[in-house]
Design a protein around this motif. Structure first.
Motif, mmCIF file in Angstrom:
data_model
loop_
_atom_site.group_PDB
_atom_site.id
_atom_site.type_symbol
_atom_site.label_atom_id
_atom_site.label_comp_id
_atom_site.label_asym_id
_atom_site.label_seq_id
_atom_site.Cartn_x
_atom_site.Cartn_y
_atom_site.Cartn_z
ATOM 1 N N ARG A 7 0.860 -1.313 -0.133
ATOM 2 C CA ARG A 7 0.040 -0.114 0.023
ATOM 3 C C ARG A 7 0.912 1.206 0.013
ATOM 4 O O ARG A 7 1.420 1.577 0.911
ATOM 5 N N ILE A 34 -3.710 3.744 -8.598
ATOM 6 C CA ILE A 34 -4.999 4.764 -8.762
ATOM 7 C C ILE A 34 -4.474 6.290 -8.656
ATOM 8 O O ILE A 34 -3.579 6.637 -7.990
ATOM 9 N N LEU A 36 -5.124 9.760 -8.170
ATOM 10 C CA LEU A 36 -6.395 10.670 -7.719
ATOM 11 C C LEU A 36 -6.773 11.871 -8.436
ATOM 12 O O LEU A 36 -7.709 11.930 -8.220
ATOM 13 N N GLU A 39 -9.600 10.489 -10.208
ATOM 14 C CA GLU A 39 -10.651 9.965 -9.459
ATOM 15 C C GLU A 39 -11.309 11.283 -8.755
ATOM 16 O O GLU A 39 -12.548 11.291 -8.802
ATOM 17 N N LYS A 56 -15.197 8.274 -1.349
ATOM 18 C CA LYS A 56 -14.622 7.448 -2.451
ATOM 19 C C LYS A 56 -13.159 6.959 -2.120
ATOM 20 O O LYS A 56 -12.432 6.063 -2.164
ATOM 21 N N GLN A 57 -12.326 7.932 -1.115
ATOM 22 C CA GLN A 57 -11.013 7.664 -0.779
ATOM 23 C C GLN A 57 -10.965 6.572 0.150
ATOM 24 O O GLN A 57 -10.168 5.388 0.408
ATOM 25 N N LEU A 60 -11.299 3.450 -1.898
ATOM 26 C CA LEU A 60 -10.079 3.151 -2.325
ATOM 27 C C LEU A 60 -8.842 2.469 -1.832
ATOM 28 O O LEU A 60 -8.328 1.491 -2.032
ATOM 29 N N TRP A 66 -2.027 -1.269 -3.405
ATOM 30 C CA TRP A 66 -2.527 -0.290 -4.090
ATOM 31 C C TRP A 66 -1.360 0.734 -4.287
ATOM 32 O O TRP A 66 -0.531 0.649 -3.220
ATOM 33 N N ILE A 68 -1.322 4.834 -4.645
ATOM 34 C CA ILE A 68 -2.046 5.750 -4.895
ATOM 35 C C ILE A 68 -1.190 7.030 -5.176
ATOM 36 O O ILE A 68 -0.369 7.592 -4.303
ATOM 37 N N ARG A 79 -5.406 8.104 3.531
ATOM 38 C CA ARG A 79 -4.574 7.174 2.613
ATOM 39 C C ARG A 79 -3.169 6.958 3.734
ATOM 40 O O ARG A 79 -2.993 5.502 3.602
#
Length: 180
Positions: A7, A34, A36, A39, A56-57, A60, A66, A68, A79
């Motif tokens: 992550r 991803i 941002l 998004e 949404k975050q 995610l 992931w 990001i 995050r």
């Protein structure tokens, strides 16, 4: 491979090369990427409403793996709470502005891969000011975040050479693993 984590959040000044690096990192590691910006922005550069953006975050970051790419300071804690690795780009203002100019010239009136449809690349004087002021404002915030999160793996890039060396190191490790 280099224990980079699963992550990974990539932060730093616009124009520093975060998105390009993130695409390469995703390719090398196989970890989903991803962006941002893709998004957050809706067609015509319309922002996602704050409450929807937070939801949404939160969604995610629930994934097991992931990368990001992006800052969005108002939601960085979402995050950060789930990340095991933070990669911070701290390139000079001049390097970031030059990269921004190159990006705009290369993509003028087109949509970049890390952006939403209907968000065509354009010269934006306010955004140039944002890039110039980033180290003194948001860059300091990023440094504070890093200082408070020593339990995370922290990788800081100060220049393009550091980024390239790291990318080559990861590629070599991947190739060695594939040969075994």
């Amino acid at each position: 491979m280099n224990n980079i984590g699963k992550r990974i959040m990539v932060i730093g000044s616009p124009g520093s090369g975060k998105s390009t690096f993130s695409r390469k990192l995703s390719y090398i590691t196989g970890i989903p990427l991803i962006h941002l910006d893709k998004e957050f922005w809706n067609s015509g550069w319309v922002e996602t409403p704050r409450d929807e953006w937070v939801k949404k975050q939160k969604f995610l970051v629930e994934g097991d793996e992931w990368i990001i790419d992006g800052n969005y300071g108002g939601t960085i804690d979402i995050r950060l709470g789930k990340a095991d690795t933070v990669i911070c780009f701290e390139l000079s203002r001049v390097a970031c502005l030059l990269n921004y100019f190159k990006r705009v010239i290369t993509n003028l009136n087109r949509v970049r891969p890390d952006m939403s449809e209907g968000c065509n690349e354009k010269f934006d004087f306010e955004f140039m000011k944002y890039i110039w002021n980033f180290p003194q404002k948001l860059g300091r915030r990023n440094n504070c975040i890093i200082e408070k999160n020593k339990d995370k793996q922290i990788i800081i890039f100060k220049n393009r050479r550091d980024v390239n060396r790291y990318t080559i190191k990861l590629l070599n490790e991947k190739n060695e693993t594939n040969l075994k």
